[in-house]
Design a protein around this motif. Structure first.
Motif, PDB file in Angstrom:
ATOM      1  N   ASN A 222      64.824  63.050  74.046  1.00  7.80           N
ATOM      2  CA  ASN A 222      63.385  63.136  74.276  1.00  7.80           C
ATOM      3  C   ASN A 222      62.689  61.787  74.358  1.00  7.80           C
ATOM      4  OD1 ASN A 222      63.592  65.899  74.270  1.00  7.80           O
ATOM      5  ND2 ASN A 222      61.820  66.204  72.933  1.00  7.80           N
ATOM      6  N   SER A 223      63.433  60.709  74.135  1.00 10.94           N
ATOM      7  CA  SER A 223      62.810  59.389  74.273  1.00 10.94           C
ATOM      8  C   SER A 223      63.001  58.822  75.675  1.00 10.94           C
ATOM      9  CB  SER A 223      63.386  58.420  73.246  1.00 10.94           C
ATOM     10  OG  SER A 223      64.771  58.249  73.454  1.00 10.94           O
ATOM     11  N   THR A 224      63.852  59.459  76.481  1.00 14.51           N
ATOM     12  CA  THR A 224      64.012  59.022  77.866  1.00 14.51           C
ATOM     13  C   THR A 224      63.599  60.114  78.852  1.00 14.51           C
ATOM     14  OG1 THR A 224      66.345  59.686  77.841  1.00 14.51           O
ATOM     15  CG2 THR A 224      65.850  57.399  77.322  1.00 14.51           C
ATOM     16  N   THR A 225      63.751  61.378  78.451  1.00 14.95           N
ATOM     17  CA  THR A 225      63.262  62.498  79.267  1.00 14.95           C
ATOM     18  C   THR A 225      61.923  62.903  78.690  1.00 14.95           C
ATOM     19  OG1 THR A 225      65.534  63.221  79.631  1.00 14.95           O
ATOM     20  CG2 THR A 225      63.786  64.790  80.158  1.00 14.95           C
ATOM     21  N   LEU A 226      60.849  62.401  79.283  1.00 10.77           N
ATOM     22  CA  LEU A 226      59.523  62.513  78.679  1.00 10.77           C
ATOM     23  C   LEU A 226      58.844  63.802  79.110  1.00 10.77           C
ATOM     24  CD1 LEU A 226      58.406  58.803  79.114  1.00 10.77           C
ATOM     25  CD2 LEU A 226      59.475  59.885  77.138  1.00 10.77           C
ATOM     26  N   GLY A 227      59.284  64.897  78.530  1.00 11.56           N
ATOM     27  CA  GLY A 227      58.708  66.191  78.845  1.00 11.56           C
ATOM     28  C   GLY A 227      58.988  67.173  77.722  1.00 11.56           C
ATOM     29  N   THR A 228      58.891  68.472  78.036  1.00 11.29           N
ATOM     30  CA  THR A 228      59.064  69.527  77.038  1.00 11.29           C
ATOM     31  C   THR A 228      60.461  70.114  77.126  1.00 11.29           C
ATOM     32  OG1 THR A 228      56.719  70.070  77.240  1.00 11.29           O
ATOM     33  CG2 THR A 228      58.122  71.698  76.162  1.00 11.29           C
ATOM     34  N   THR A 229      61.085  70.322  75.983  1.00  8.92           N
ATOM     35  CA  THR A 229      62.348  71.033  75.927  1.00  8.92           C
ATOM     36  C   THR A 229      62.222  72.206  74.969  1.00  8.92           C
ATOM     37  OG1 THR A 229      64.715  70.884  75.430  1.00  8.92           O
ATOM     38  CG2 THR A 229      63.249  69.523  74.111  1.00  8.92           C
ATOM     39  N   THR A 230      62.979  73.269  75.240  1.00  9.48           N
ATOM     40  CA  THR A 230      63.011  74.430  74.349  1.00  9.48           C
ATOM     41  C   THR A 230      64.416  74.664  73.804  1.00  9.48           C
ATOM     42  OG1 THR A 230      63.378  75.891  76.255  1.00  9.48           O
ATOM     43  CG2 THR A 230      61.095  75.569  75.538  1.00  9.48           C
ATOM     44  N   ASP A 231      65.328  73.760  74.092  1.00  8.80           N
ATOM     45  CA  ASP A 231      66.714  73.900  73.651  1.00  8.80           C
ATOM     46  C   ASP A 231      66.788  73.774  72.126  1.00  8.80           C
ATOM     47  OD1 ASP A 231      69.411  73.772  73.119  1.00  8.80           O
ATOM     48  OD2 ASP A 231      69.869  72.376  74.753  1.00  8.80           O
ATOM     49  N   PRO A 232      67.280  74.809  71.413  1.00  8.42           N
ATOM     50  CA  PRO A 232      67.322  74.743  69.943  1.00  8.42           C
ATOM     51  C   PRO A 232      68.302  73.701  69.410  1.00  8.42           C
ATOM     52  CG  PRO A 232      68.470  76.695  70.730  1.00  8.42           C
ATOM     53  CD  PRO A 232      67.777  76.097  71.926  1.00  8.42           C
ATOM     54  N   LYS A 233      69.158  73.166  70.274  1.00  7.74           N
ATOM     55  CA  LYS A 233      70.109  72.129  69.830  1.00  7.74           C
ATOM     56  C   LYS A 233      69.496  70.732  69.904  1.00  7.74           C
ATOM     57  CE  LYS A 233      73.458  72.997  72.747  1.00  7.74           C
ATOM     58  NZ  LYS A 233      72.829  74.043  73.547  1.00  7.74           N
ATOM     59  N   THR A 234      68.275  70.626  70.405  1.00  7.74           N
ATOM     60  CA  THR A 234      67.656  69.310  70.553  1.00  7.74           C
ATOM     61  C   THR A 234      67.483  68.637  69.201  1.00  7.74           C
ATOM     62  OG1 THR A 234      66.439  70.068  72.502  1.00  7.74           O
ATOM     63  CG2 THR A 234      65.674  68.055  71.453  1.00  7.74           C
ATOM     64  N   VAL A 235      67.922  67.400  69.117  1.00  4.44           N
ATOM     65  CA  VAL A 235      67.826  66.625  67.884  1.00  4.44           C
ATOM     66  C   VAL A 235      66.475  65.917  67.839  1.00  4.44           C
ATOM     67  CG1 VAL A 235      68.797  64.682  66.595  1.00  4.44           C
ATOM     68  CG2 VAL A 235      70.317  66.319  67.732  1.00  4.44           C
ATOM     69  N   LEU A 236      65.821  65.972  66.693  1.00  2.82           N
ATOM     70  CA  LEU A 236      64.541  65.288  66.539  1.00  2.82           C
ATOM     71  C   LEU A 236      64.708  63.787  66.725  1.00  2.82           C
ATOM     72  CD1 LEU A 236      63.041  67.110  63.446  1.00  2.82           C
ATOM     73  CD2 LEU A 236      61.975  66.963  65.680  1.00  2.82           C
ATOM     74  N   PRO A 237      63.864  63.161  67.540  1.00  4.70           N
ATOM     75  CA  PRO A 237      63.966  61.708  67.723  1.00  4.70           C
ATOM     76  C   PRO A 237      63.691  60.952  66.427  1.00  4.70           C
ATOM     77  CG  PRO A 237      62.594  62.703  69.439  1.00  4.70           C
ATOM     78  CD  PRO A 237      62.824  63.753  68.403  1.00  4.70           C
ATOM     79  N   VAL A 238      64.442  59.872  66.220  1.00  4.84           N
ATOM     80  CA  VAL A 238      64.170  58.918  65.149  1.00  4.84           C
ATOM     81  C   VAL A 238      63.465  57.751  65.821  1.00  4.84           C
ATOM     82  CG1 VAL A 238      65.180  57.398  63.413  1.00  4.84           C
ATOM     83  CG2 VAL A 238      66.212  59.641  63.858  1.00  4.84           C
TER      84      VAL A 238
ATOM     85  N   VAL B 292      57.472  59.711  73.519  1.00  3.74           N
ATOM     86  CA  VAL B 292      58.547  60.691  73.394  1.00  3.74           C
ATOM     87  C   VAL B 292      58.072  62.034  73.933  1.00  3.74           C
ATOM     88  CG1 VAL B 292      59.671  59.612  71.417  1.00  3.74           C
ATOM     89  CG2 VAL B 292      57.843  61.261  71.029  1.00  3.74           C
ATOM     90  N   GLY B 293      59.045  62.862  74.349  1.00  2.00           N
ATOM     91  CA  GLY B 293      58.745  64.215  74.764  1.00  2.00           C
ATOM     92  C   GLY B 293      58.543  65.111  73.551  1.00  2.00           C
ATOM     93  N   ALA B 294      58.374  66.395  73.800  1.00  2.00           N
ATOM     94  CA  ALA B 294      58.087  67.346  72.722  1.00  2.00           C
ATOM     95  C   ALA B 294      59.079  68.503  72.769  1.00  2.00           C
ATOM     96  CB  ALA B 294      56.656  67.870  72.846  1.00  2.00           C
ATOM     97  N   ILE B 295      59.374  69.047  71.596  1.00  2.00           N
ATOM     98  CA  ILE B 295      60.274  70.185  71.475  1.00  2.00           C
ATOM     99  C   ILE B 295      59.420  71.413  71.160  1.00  2.00           C
ATOM    100  CG2 ILE B 295      62.288  71.122  70.288  1.00  2.00           C
ATOM    101  CD1 ILE B 295      62.787  68.158  69.335  1.00  2.00           C
ATOM    102  N   CYS B 296      59.341  72.355  72.090  1.00  2.86           N
ATOM    103  CA  CYS B 296      58.550  73.561  71.870  1.00  2.86           C
ATOM    104  C   CYS B 296      59.349  74.520  70.982  1.00  2.86           C
ATOM    105  CB  CYS B 296      58.206  74.231  73.199  1.00  2.86           C
ATOM    106  SG  CYS B 296      57.104  75.661  73.009  1.00  2.86           S
ATOM    107  N   VAL B 297      58.864  74.734  69.755  1.00  2.34           N
ATOM    108  CA  VAL B 297      59.593  75.584  68.815  1.00  2.34           C
ATOM    109  C   VAL B 297      58.975  76.972  68.670  1.00  2.34           C
ATOM    110  CG1 VAL B 297      60.473  73.611  67.518  1.00  2.34           C
ATOM    111  CG2 VAL B 297      58.301  74.643  66.851  1.00  2.34           C
ATOM    112  N   TYR B 298      57.758  77.159  69.193  1.00  2.00           N
ATOM    113  CA  TYR B 298      57.125  78.484  69.094  1.00  2.00           C
ATOM    114  C   TYR B 298      56.033  78.589  70.154  1.00  2.00           C
ATOM    115  CZ  TYR B 298      55.608  82.775  66.730  1.00  2.00           C
ATOM    116  OH  TYR B 298      55.326  84.088  66.436  1.00  2.00           O
ATOM    117  N   LYS B 299      55.951  79.760  70.763  1.00  2.00           N
ATOM    118  CA  LYS B 299      54.934  80.005  71.787  1.00  2.00           C
ATOM    119  C   LYS B 299      54.541  81.473  71.728  1.00  2.00           C
ATOM    120  CE  LYS B 299      55.564  78.173  75.842  1.00  2.00           C
ATOM    121  NZ  LYS B 299      56.023  77.922  77.242  1.00  2.00           N
ATOM    122  N   ALA B 300      53.233  81.742  71.662  1.00  2.00           N
ATOM    123  CA  ALA B 300      52.766  83.138  71.584  1.00  2.00           C
ATOM    124  C   ALA B 300      51.303  83.214  71.976  1.00  2.00           C
ATOM    125  CB  ALA B 300      52.963  83.681  70.171  1.00  2.00           C
ATOM    126  N   ILE B 301      50.858  84.423  72.313  1.00  2.00           N
ATOM    127  CA  ILE B 301      49.443  84.664  72.611  1.00  2.00           C
ATOM    128  C   ILE B 301      48.678  84.795  71.302  1.00  2.00           C
ATOM    129  CG2 ILE B 301      47.788  86.244  73.699  1.00  2.00           C
ATOM    130  CD1 ILE B 301      49.550  84.711  75.667  1.00  2.00           C
TER     131      ILE B 301
END
Length: 468
Positions: A59-75, A82-91
């Motif tokens: 997420n520090s080089t791909t500057l967008g949103t990911t929903t992959d649960p294997k994504t490691v939080l950037p240090v 940095v991009g963002a990891i979408c962990v929840y989405k709802a109305i």
């Protein structure tokens, strides 16, 4: 960048992402709310006897949103995007025309957020804001987006509190259990209505690409002992070595702290900075090398402790001649063309160009360079400066690196003198048979042994030293 003399098999081979993957995939699933199915899958994977190879979105080089649960939080160290990891989405349960999105940003606690980008548009009034915990005042959002956006930030304190906007709009689906301790998070409420759509507000897509500019992890300033978002690479290396969550968990007593303090002071005086995020798919060694690359550092083990030195001019520490070099135990080699280069292609993320990858070539006019002309062709080496965001700093570092490629001679010998010698010490060698008179060398390797029955035996390997 100095010669990478790094410590231990763990540093050399272990994956930095692997260490953080368990933390994010399991703990974050509980604390932030990743889907239960993904959590079960990851938990079962981690329980298998074979250690999995983690391949995480960077997420520090791909500057967008990911929903992959294997994504490691950037240090994240220093200032970067940095991009963002979408962990929840709802109305929203309160208003059906509002979409609630919750994002994990980075390992915390970070110092602050500076800007928020949705589909490459900064939706805030400035790119240099100082935003910490809480719901963002509408006055800080650009007027065009104020009616459609609500934003709340968390810097990742531990312990933390649940996002209030999420609690308000999601009710029992997001309660006080979801605190995200130690994780920088963000909640975005997107309001869709006919008026906004008719006005052409362009960020109303449910799958917007989200990125943020942040001032990264709050770590210890080794000189002042203050906890701050330090951009000094030495502070960052010390933190990465000792951190027990995503670092190497090295006990402080196993580190030569004085050597770190000395180099930190030198780096500060040279005004060299480190800004970026660790590569989740790289080894600990590769990430440490990237951090050392910001100032030309070299790390090695000396007398059981990790020691840091700077690749910079130094005074002669030890002198050797035929009186203290063991007879028949000296060799002088001239290096071949393996690893030789006369041109550097330096890659870095350019903040002035929205952190897009930019390449700089050294020398800029390679075909007119005397060394290239002598070699008859361009022999290029690609170098990624992951933690450097300033062209002037790369100019200095790349020039030194290119000059070092011209060093070709290596000397090896055995001695019982100078048992306190360390890697990176400058030494003087005089040897009539080799036609050396007060020639200067820099130690790159030392082996201490008593195999020959002589206590204090050292096998020293050194390369030509040029103070320039």
């Amino acid at each position: 960048m100095g010669v990478e003399v790094l410590v231990g098999a763990v540093i050399a081979g272990a994956s930095a992402g692997m260490a953080a993957a368990a933390t994010f995939s399991v703990m974050t699933a509980v604390a932030i709310g990743v889907a239960a199915g993904a959590m079960t899958l990851i938990a079962s994977t981690l329980a298998t006897p074979k250690t999995p190879k983690v391949q995480s979105a960077d997420n520090s080089t791909t500057l967008g949103t990911t929903t992959d649960p294997k994504t490691v939080l950037p240090v994240v160290f220093g200032v970067t995007r940095v991009g963002a990891i979408c962990v929840y989405k709802a109305i929203s349960k309160q208003e059906s025309n509002k979409l609630v999105q919750i994002f994990a940003i980075a390992e915390g606690e970070i110092d602050h957020y500076k800007a928020l980008y949705m589909d490459n548009k900064n939706v805030l009034n400035s790119k240099t804001m100082t935003i910490r915990d809480g719901v963002l005042d509408k006055g800080n959002i650009k007027e065009r987006y104020r009616k459609v956006l609500e934003i709340e930030f968390r810097t990742g304190k531990n312990p933390n509190t649940a996002l209030s906007l999420a609690k308000q709009h999601l009710g029992s689906d997001w309660d006080d259990r979801y605190t995200g301790n130690g994780i920088a998070t963000m909640c975005i409420i997107l309001r869709r209505d006919d008026r906004s759509l008719a006005d052409g507000v362009e960020i109303l897509q449910p799958n917007s690409q989200i990125a943020v500019d942040v001032s990264g992890l709050k770590i210890r300033n080794l000189e002042t002992n203050a906890i701050e978002a330090s951009t000094n690479g030495v502070d960052q290396i010390f933190h990465y070595l000792t951190n027990t969550k995503y670092g190497l968990s090295v006990p402080i007593e196993n580190i030569n702290v004085d050597s770190f303090l000395k180099v930190r002071s030198q780096v500060r005086q040279m005004n060299l900075h480190s800004n970026g995020a660790c590569d989740p798919n790289a080894s600990f060694k590769e990430n440490l090398t990237g951090l050392m690359q910001t100032f030309g550092g070299v790390m090695f083990e000396s007398f059981g402790r990790i020691t840091l030195k700077l690749d910079a001019p130094d005074v002669v520490k030890h002198r050797f001649d035929e009186d203290n070099i063991m007879m028949g135990k000296v060799t002088l080699k001239t290096g071949g063309t393996n690893g030789y280069f006369n041109t550097i292609n330096a890659m870095y993320q350019n903040p002035a160009n929205d952190y897009s990858e930019t390449m700089l070539r050294y020398p800029a006019d390679a075909e007119s360079d005397a060394t290239v002309q002598q070699d008859g062709r361009i022999i290029a080496k690609d170098v990624e400066y992951r933690f450097v965001k300033d062209k002037k700093q790369i100019d200095k570092l790349a020039s030194v690196e290119r000059n070092k490629s011209r060093i070709t001679q290596v000397i090896s010998f055995m001695t019982t003198d100078a048992f306190t010698a360390e890697v990176w010490d400058v030494i003087s060698v005089t040897h009539d048979e080799l036609k050396l008179s007060n020639s200067l060398w820099r130690i790159t390797a030392i082996e201490r042994s008593i195999d020959s029955g002589i206590a204090g035996m050292l096998a020293i390997t050194a390369t030509e030293y040029n103070s320039k």
